[in-house]
Motif scaffolding. Sequence first.
Motif, PDB file in Angstrom:
ATOM      1  N   SER A  21       0.843  -1.186   0.000  1.00  0.00           N
ATOM      2  CA  SER A  21       0.000   0.000   0.000  1.00  0.00           C
ATOM      3  C   SER A  21       0.878   1.235   0.000  1.00  0.00           C
ATOM      4  N   CYS A  22       0.391   2.286  -0.628  1.00  0.00           N
ATOM      5  CA  CYS A  22       1.089   3.566  -0.629  1.00  0.00           C
ATOM      6  C   CYS A  22       0.071   4.656  -0.338  1.00  0.00           C
ATOM      7  N   GLN A  23       0.270   5.309   0.797  1.00  0.00           N
ATOM      8  CA  GLN A  23      -0.616   6.388   1.212  1.00  0.00           C
ATOM      9  C   GLN A  23      -0.011   7.722   0.787  1.00  0.00           C
ATOM     10  N   CYS A  24      -0.786   8.492   0.066  1.00  0.00           N
ATOM     11  CA  CYS A  24      -0.360   9.832  -0.353  1.00  0.00           C
ATOM     12  C   CYS A  24      -1.010  10.852   0.563  1.00  0.00           C
ATOM     13  N   SER A  25      -0.206  11.743   1.111  1.00  0.00           N
ATOM     14  CA  SER A  25      -0.740  12.781   1.990  1.00  0.00           C
ATOM     15  C   SER A  25       0.019  14.081   1.769  1.00  0.00           C
ATOM     16  N   GLY A  26      -0.490  15.146   2.374  1.00  0.00           N
ATOM     17  CA  GLY A  26       0.181  16.428   2.265  1.00  0.00           C
ATOM     18  C   GLY A  26      -0.556  17.359   1.332  1.00  0.00           C
ATOM     19  N   SER A  27       0.182  18.109   0.555  1.00  0.00           N
ATOM     20  CA  SER A  27      -0.398  19.112  -0.324  1.00  0.00           C
ATOM     21  C   SER A  27      -1.254  18.469  -1.415  1.00  0.00           C
ATOM     22  N   SER A  28      -2.226  19.201  -1.876  1.00  0.00           N
ATOM     23  CA  SER A  28      -3.083  18.695  -2.950  1.00  0.00           C
ATOM     24  C   SER A  28      -2.310  18.647  -4.262  1.00  0.00           C
ATOM     25  N   VAL A  29      -2.482  17.552  -4.955  1.00  0.00           N
ATOM     26  CA  VAL A  29      -1.775  17.326  -6.217  1.00  0.00           C
ATOM     27  C   VAL A  29      -2.766  16.842  -7.261  1.00  0.00           C
ATOM     28  N   LEU A  30      -2.676  17.410  -8.452  1.00  0.00           N
ATOM     29  CA  LEU A  30      -3.445  16.908  -9.582  1.00  0.00           C
ATOM     30  C   LEU A  30      -2.615  15.789 -10.198  1.00  0.00           C
ATOM     31  N   PHE A  31      -3.037  14.557  -9.902  1.00  0.00           N
ATOM     32  CA  PHE A  31      -2.140  13.464 -10.221  1.00  0.00           C
ATOM     33  C   PHE A  31      -2.307  12.996 -11.657  1.00  0.00           C
ATOM     34  N   ASN A  32      -1.186  12.675 -12.283  1.00  0.00           N
ATOM     35  CA  ASN A  32      -1.169  12.119 -13.630  1.00  0.00           C
ATOM     36  C   ASN A  32      -1.071  10.605 -13.602  1.00  0.00           C
ATOM     37  N   SER A  33      -0.163  10.115 -12.772  1.00  0.00           N
ATOM     38  CA  SER A  33       0.020   8.681 -12.648  1.00  0.00           C
ATOM     39  C   SER A  33       0.629   8.365 -11.296  1.00  0.00           C
ATOM     40  N   MET A  34       0.404   7.143 -10.879  1.00  0.00           N
ATOM     41  CA  MET A  34       0.913   6.689  -9.593  1.00  0.00           C
ATOM     42  C   MET A  34       1.238   5.220  -9.728  1.00  0.00           C
ATOM     43  N   ALA A  49       4.683  -1.258 -12.075  1.00  0.00           N
ATOM     44  CA  ALA A  49       3.314  -1.035 -12.531  1.00  0.00           C
ATOM     45  C   ALA A  49       2.935   0.413 -12.296  1.00  0.00           C
ATOM     46  N   ILE A  50       2.110   0.930 -13.195  1.00  0.00           N
ATOM     47  CA  ILE A  50       1.645   2.304 -13.119  1.00  0.00           C
ATOM     48  C   ILE A  50       0.152   2.334 -13.403  1.00  0.00           C
ATOM     49  N   ILE A  51      -0.563   3.218 -12.699  1.00  0.00           N
ATOM     50  CA  ILE A  51      -1.967   3.463 -13.001  1.00  0.00           C
ATOM     51  C   ILE A  51      -2.131   4.954 -13.270  1.00  0.00           C
ATOM     52  N   SER A  52      -2.808   5.281 -14.345  1.00  0.00           N
ATOM     53  CA  SER A  52      -2.973   6.684 -14.721  1.00  0.00           C
ATOM     54  C   SER A  52      -4.228   7.269 -14.089  1.00  0.00           C
ATOM     55  N   TRP A  53      -4.409   8.574 -14.268  1.00  0.00           N
ATOM     56  CA  TRP A  53      -5.587   9.237 -13.712  1.00  0.00           C
ATOM     57  C   TRP A  53      -6.868   8.662 -14.314  1.00  0.00           C
ATOM     58  N   SER A  54      -6.768   8.142 -15.534  1.00  0.00           N
ATOM     59  CA  SER A  54      -7.947   7.577 -16.201  1.00  0.00           C
ATOM     60  C   SER A  54      -8.209   6.136 -15.785  1.00  0.00           C
ATOM     61  N   GLY A  55      -7.275   5.554 -15.060  1.00  0.00           N
ATOM     62  CA  GLY A  55      -7.444   4.171 -14.627  1.00  0.00           C
ATOM     63  C   GLY A  55      -6.716   3.157 -15.496  1.00  0.00           C
ATOM     64  N   SER A  56      -6.088   3.619 -16.555  1.00  0.00           N
ATOM     65  CA  SER A  56      -5.346   2.677 -17.384  1.00  0.00           C
ATOM     66  C   SER A  56      -4.097   2.215 -16.654  1.00  0.00           C
ATOM     67  N   LYS A  64       3.313  -9.335 -15.360  1.00  0.00           N
ATOM     68  CA  LYS A  64       1.981  -9.430 -15.955  1.00  0.00           C
ATOM     69  C   LYS A  64       1.328 -10.762 -15.601  1.00  0.00           C
ATOM     70  N   GLY A  65       0.076 -10.690 -15.184  1.00  0.00           N
ATOM     71  CA  GLY A  65      -0.644 -11.886 -14.792  1.00  0.00           C
ATOM     72  C   GLY A  65      -0.429 -12.286 -13.344  1.00  0.00           C
ATOM     73  N   ARG A  66       0.538 -11.657 -12.687  1.00  0.00           N
ATOM     74  CA  ARG A  66       0.815 -11.985 -11.284  1.00  0.00           C
ATOM     75  C   ARG A  66       0.547 -10.796 -10.350  1.00  0.00           C
ATOM     76  N   PHE A  67       0.803  -9.592 -10.825  1.00  0.00           N
ATOM     77  CA  PHE A  67       0.630  -8.390 -10.010  1.00  0.00           C
ATOM     78  C   PHE A  67      -0.568  -7.593 -10.520  1.00  0.00           C
ATOM     79  N   THR A  68      -1.241  -6.930  -9.589  1.00  0.00           N
ATOM     80  CA  THR A  68      -2.361  -6.070  -9.952  1.00  0.00           C
ATOM     81  C   THR A  68      -2.247  -4.749  -9.210  1.00  0.00           C
ATOM     82  N   ILE A  69      -2.260  -3.662  -9.953  1.00  0.00           N
ATOM     83  CA  ILE A  69      -2.231  -2.338  -9.343  1.00  0.00           C
ATOM     84  C   ILE A  69      -3.644  -1.781  -9.315  1.00  0.00           C
ATOM     85  N   SER A  70      -3.961  -1.095  -8.213  1.00  0.00           N
ATOM     86  CA  SER A  70      -5.276  -0.475  -8.095  1.00  0.00           C
ATOM     87  C   SER A  70      -5.147   0.784  -7.254  1.00  0.00           C
TER      88      SER A  70
END
Length: 121
Positions: A21-34, A49-56, A64-70
């Motif tokens: 798990s990765c908790q993001c805190s602090g200043s507000s950010v318009l995120f592109n990817s995480m 693994a990367i997940i974009s603001w759109s969910g891609s 691939k096939g073993r890890f899942t980012i959400s």
Amino acid sequence: QVQLVESGGGLVQPGGSLRLSCQCSGSSVLFNSMGWYRQAPGKERDLVAIISWSGSTTYTDSVKGRFTISRDAAKNVVYLQMDSLKPEDTAVYYCYLNGRPISSVSARDYWGKGTLVTISS
């Protein structure tokens, strides 16, 4: 200032599972990817693994096939579910965010301090 705090690392046997798990805190950010990078001993830091603001999502081939980012947008948390773990997955896993602070005109990268994942019998 943005802080990324990872949790969930540890020692697990081959074939086992972990959820980071990765908790993001602090200043507000318009995120592109995480997402997640990892660095094994003596090697460079590589994308996992990367997940974009759109969910891609994007994964490196070896997971691939073993890890899942959400992502839980309401909680500002990104997860990495890791199944069928192999010894070669052993590494320090770093949380990553690319985004634009609302007080800034440009995006930047942010990194967590990392969490160690060890796969061994």
